[in-house]
Design a protein around this motif. Structure first.
Motif, PDB file in Angstrom:
ATOM      1  N   ALA A  88     -11.024  12.295 -26.538  1.00  0.00           N
ATOM      2  CA  ALA A  88     -11.991  11.513 -25.627  1.00  0.00           C
ATOM      3  C   ALA A  88     -11.810  10.228 -24.929  1.00  0.00           C
ATOM      4  N   LYS A  89     -10.734   9.654 -25.868  1.00  0.00           N
ATOM      5  CA  LYS A  89     -10.164   8.211 -25.564  1.00  0.00           C
ATOM      6  C   LYS A  89      -9.200   8.452 -24.463  1.00  0.00           C
ATOM      7  N   VAL A  90      -8.324   9.302 -24.528  1.00  0.00           N
ATOM      8  CA  VAL A  90      -7.370   9.737 -23.422  1.00  0.00           C
ATOM      9  C   VAL A  90      -7.990  10.153 -21.943  1.00  0.00           C
ATOM     10  N   ASP A  92     -11.056   9.101 -21.217  1.00  0.00           N
ATOM     11  CA  ASP A  92     -11.625   7.630 -20.744  1.00  0.00           C
ATOM     12  C   ASP A  92     -10.420   7.185 -19.851  1.00  0.00           C
ATOM     13  N   GLU A  93      -9.212   7.213 -20.241  1.00  0.00           N
ATOM     14  CA  GLU A  93      -8.101   6.515 -19.416  1.00  0.00           C
ATOM     15  C   GLU A  93      -8.117   6.898 -18.094  1.00  0.00           C
ATOM     16  N   ALA A  94      -8.159   8.259 -18.034  1.00  0.00           N
ATOM     17  CA  ALA A  94      -8.062   8.976 -16.655  1.00  0.00           C
ATOM     18  C   ALA A  94      -9.141   8.455 -15.910  1.00  0.00           C
ATOM     19  N   VAL A 146      -3.608  -2.739 -28.041  1.00  0.00           N
ATOM     20  CA  VAL A 146      -3.476  -2.770 -26.792  1.00  0.00           C
ATOM     21  C   VAL A 146      -4.779  -2.871 -25.966  1.00  0.00           C
ATOM     22  N   ASP A 147      -5.763  -1.816 -26.359  1.00  0.00           N
ATOM     23  CA  ASP A 147      -6.932  -1.897 -25.797  1.00  0.00           C
ATOM     24  C   ASP A 147      -7.650  -3.275 -26.209  1.00  0.00           C
ATOM     25  N   GLY A 148      -7.402  -3.716 -27.416  1.00  0.00           N
ATOM     26  CA  GLY A 148      -8.017  -4.991 -27.604  1.00  0.00           C
ATOM     27  C   GLY A 148      -7.442  -6.125 -26.769  1.00  0.00           C
ATOM     28  N   GLU A 175     -16.259   1.113 -22.536  1.00  0.00           N
ATOM     29  CA  GLU A 175     -15.519   2.145 -22.989  1.00  0.00           C
ATOM     30  C   GLU A 175     -14.164   1.476 -23.796  1.00  0.00           C
ATOM     31  N   GLU A 176     -13.437   0.509 -23.260  1.00  0.00           N
ATOM     32  CA  GLU A 176     -12.437  -0.309 -23.772  1.00  0.00           C
ATOM     33  C   GLU A 176     -12.817  -0.534 -25.306  1.00  0.00           C
ATOM     34  N   SER A 177     -13.902  -1.082 -25.434  1.00  0.00           N
ATOM     35  CA  SER A 177     -14.667  -1.503 -26.638  1.00  0.00           C
ATOM     36  C   SER A 177     -14.468  -0.308 -27.862  1.00  0.00           C
ATOM     37  N   PHE A 178     -14.938   0.767 -27.134  1.00  0.00           N
ATOM     38  CA  PHE A 178     -14.782   2.029 -28.137  1.00  0.00           C
ATOM     39  C   PHE A 178     -13.446   2.234 -28.669  1.00  0.00           C
ATOM     40  N   HIS A 179     -12.486   1.970 -27.516  1.00  0.00           N
ATOM     41  CA  HIS A 179     -11.118   2.498 -28.050  1.00  0.00           C
ATOM     42  C   HIS A 179     -10.594   1.289 -28.977  1.00  0.00           C
ATOM     43  N   GLN A 180     -11.068   0.187 -29.028  1.00  0.00           N
ATOM     44  CA  GLN A 180     -10.550  -1.028 -29.581  1.00  0.00           C
ATOM     45  C   GLN A 180     -11.011  -0.327 -31.208  1.00  0.00           C
TER      46      GLN A 180
HETATM   47 FE   LIG Z   1      -8.478   1.812 -23.314  1.00  0.00          FE
END
Ligand SMILES: [Fe+2]
Ligand SMILES: [Fe+2]
Length: 342
Positions: A88-90, A92-94, A146-148, A175-180
Motif C-alpha cells: 500500500a505504501k509503495v 501511494d508513492e506511485a 525518510v518519510d518523516g 499519506e506520508e504521515s501514514f508512511h511515517q
Molecule cells: Fe512516503
C-alpha cells in the motif's frame, strides 16, 4: 485567485508594453504578498514558472524512484500483514508521482518531457534513494526517517503560492504521515524483539540518519535556490530551520523507540530552545549528487527499463483514448459500429 485579468492587461491603449509588463508583475507580487494562490491561467514570471517546474519535477521523480528501494522488500516481508502494508505504501508513492506530474503539467510541460529529462539525467531526484536497503529494518528506517523528513519539508508546501502544487501536497502529506507511522511501528516491533532484531533496527537507523538530514538540502548559506523561493512563497522556511525542526521531532521519538541516533553531538540548546547536532558530511552529499552514490546507476537503469517495458501500456491507453474520441465524434451522426473506426 486570478492575479490579473485580461481586461487589466489590455486596458489603456496609452500604456506601453513595459507598463503592461510592470502591471502584470505588480499584480503577481500582490497576489503572492496577500498569501493568495497563483493559478495556472494567471500571468507569472518566467523564472517562477521554471523554478516550479524544476522543483515539482524533482519531487515527482523522487516519488517514483523512491518506490525502488522499498519494493525490493515486498517479496521478503516477514508476514502477510507487513507485505500488505508495504505494498500500500509503495502504491501511494506511485500516486504521489502522478499527482505531481499532473500538477507540473498545468505549467505547460508534459509528463513525457519530464520523464525524458529524468531518464537522460538532466533532472534530479532526491539523493536519499541512492542508498541501498540492506535489511528488513531499512523499510522501518525509511518510513520513520525518510518519510518523516519528507513530511517536515512538505507540510509548509501545502501553503505554497502555486495552487495546484499546494493542493496536491495536502493529500500527499496525509499519506506520508501514514508512511511515517508504519515505519515507526515497524522499528518499535523490532526494537522490542530479540537482541538480533533490536540490533538490526539500530543498524538501519545508523545508516539512514545522516542521509535523512541531508534531505533538507545544503546549508542555508550554500543553497542556490532558497532566497528566491522564499520570496515567491514557494518555500516558507530555510533548509537549516527545517532540519533543526526534524532533529527536535526525532530525538524524543528515538528515545521512545529505545534506539539511539548516531550523533554524539546532539544536545539540547537551552538558549535556542532546540537541539544542536553534529557536522554533516557534505562531501558525501555532493558525491551522491554527482552520481557516485551506492545505487545511482542501478536506480536510473531500472527506471529506464521500467519505462521501456511499459511502452505497450501507454500505446494501448492512447489507442483506447483514440477509440473513445472517435466514438464521441461519430455519436449521433452515423450508425456505423465504432470499433470499425478505431
Ligand atoms: Fe512516503
Ligand atoms: Fe510520497
Amino acid at each position: 485567485m486570478a492575479a490579473v485579468t485580461a481586461d487589466q492587461t489590455t486596458q489603456g491603449t496609452a500604456g506601453t508594453a513595459d507598463e503592461a509588463e510592470a502591471g502584470r508583475l505588480a499584480a503577481f507580487d500582490a497576489t503572492v504578498a496577500a498569501d493568495d494562490r497563483i493559478e495556472p491561467r494567471d500571468w507569472m514570471p518566467d523564472a517562477y514558472r521554471a523554478s516550479l517546474i524544476r522543483q515539482m519535477a524533482q519531487h515527482a521523480h523522487s516519488e517514483i524512484i523512491g518506490m525502488q528501494p522499498e519494493a525490493n522488500w515486498i517479496s521478503r516481508a516477514p508476514s502477510l500483514r507487513r507485505k500488505a502494508i508495504l505494498m500500500a505504501k509503495v502504491q501511494d508513492e506511485a500516486g504521489h508521482g502522478l499527482y505531481l506530474y499532473s500538477a507540473a503539467e498545468t505549467l505547460g510541460t508534459s509528463r513525457e518531457e519530464l520523464l525524458d529529462k529524468l531518464h537522460a539525467g538532466r533532472q534530479r531526484y532526491s539523493s536519499i534513494f541512492n542508498y541501498p536497503t540492506l535489511t528488513w529494518a531499512d523499510v522501518g528506517a525509511i518510513g520513520w526517517l525518510v518519510d518523516g523528513a519528507a513530511i517536515t519539508n512538505q507540510v509548509p508546501l501545502c501553503r505554497c503560492s502555486y495552487g495546484p502544487y499546494a493542493r496536491a501536497m495536502v493529500r500527499i502529506c496525509k499519506e506520508e504521515s501514514f508512511h511515517q507511522r508504519q515505519g515507526y511501528e515497524l522499528l518499535l516491533a523490532l526494537s522490542r524483539g530479540t537482541p538480533a532484531q533490536h540490533e538490526m533496527a539500530q543498524d538501519a537507523v545508523n545508516r539512514w540518519w545522516w542521509p535523512s538530514l541531508m534531505m533538507f538540502g545544503p546549508p542555508d548559506d550554500a543553497s542556490a535556490h532558497s532566497a528566491q523561493s522564499m520570496a515567491w512563497r514557494i518555500k516558507r522556511h530555510s533548509n537549516d530551520e527545517l532540519r533543526r525542526r526534524f532533529v527536535d521531532i526525532c530525538v524524543p521519538q528515538a528515545q521512545a523507540l529505545g534506539l539511539t541516533l548516531p550523533d554524539p553531538d546532539i544536545r539540547w540548546n537551552e538558549e535556542l530552545g532546540q537541539h544542536d547536532y553534529g557536522e554533516i558530511d557534505w562531501t558525501e552529499f555532493q558525491e551522491v549528487l554527482k552520481g557516485n552514490g551506492p545505487c545511482n546507476e542501478q536506480r536510473l537503469t531500472q527506471r529506464r527499463t521500467a519505462h521501456e517495458n511499459g511502452a505497450w501500456v501507454r500505446e494501448a491507453a492512447a489507442a483506447y483514448a483514440d477509440k473513445h474520441a472517435a466514438r464521441a465524434g461519430t455519436a449521433g451522426t452515423a450508425a456505423q459500429p465504432v470499433e470499425a473506426t478505431a
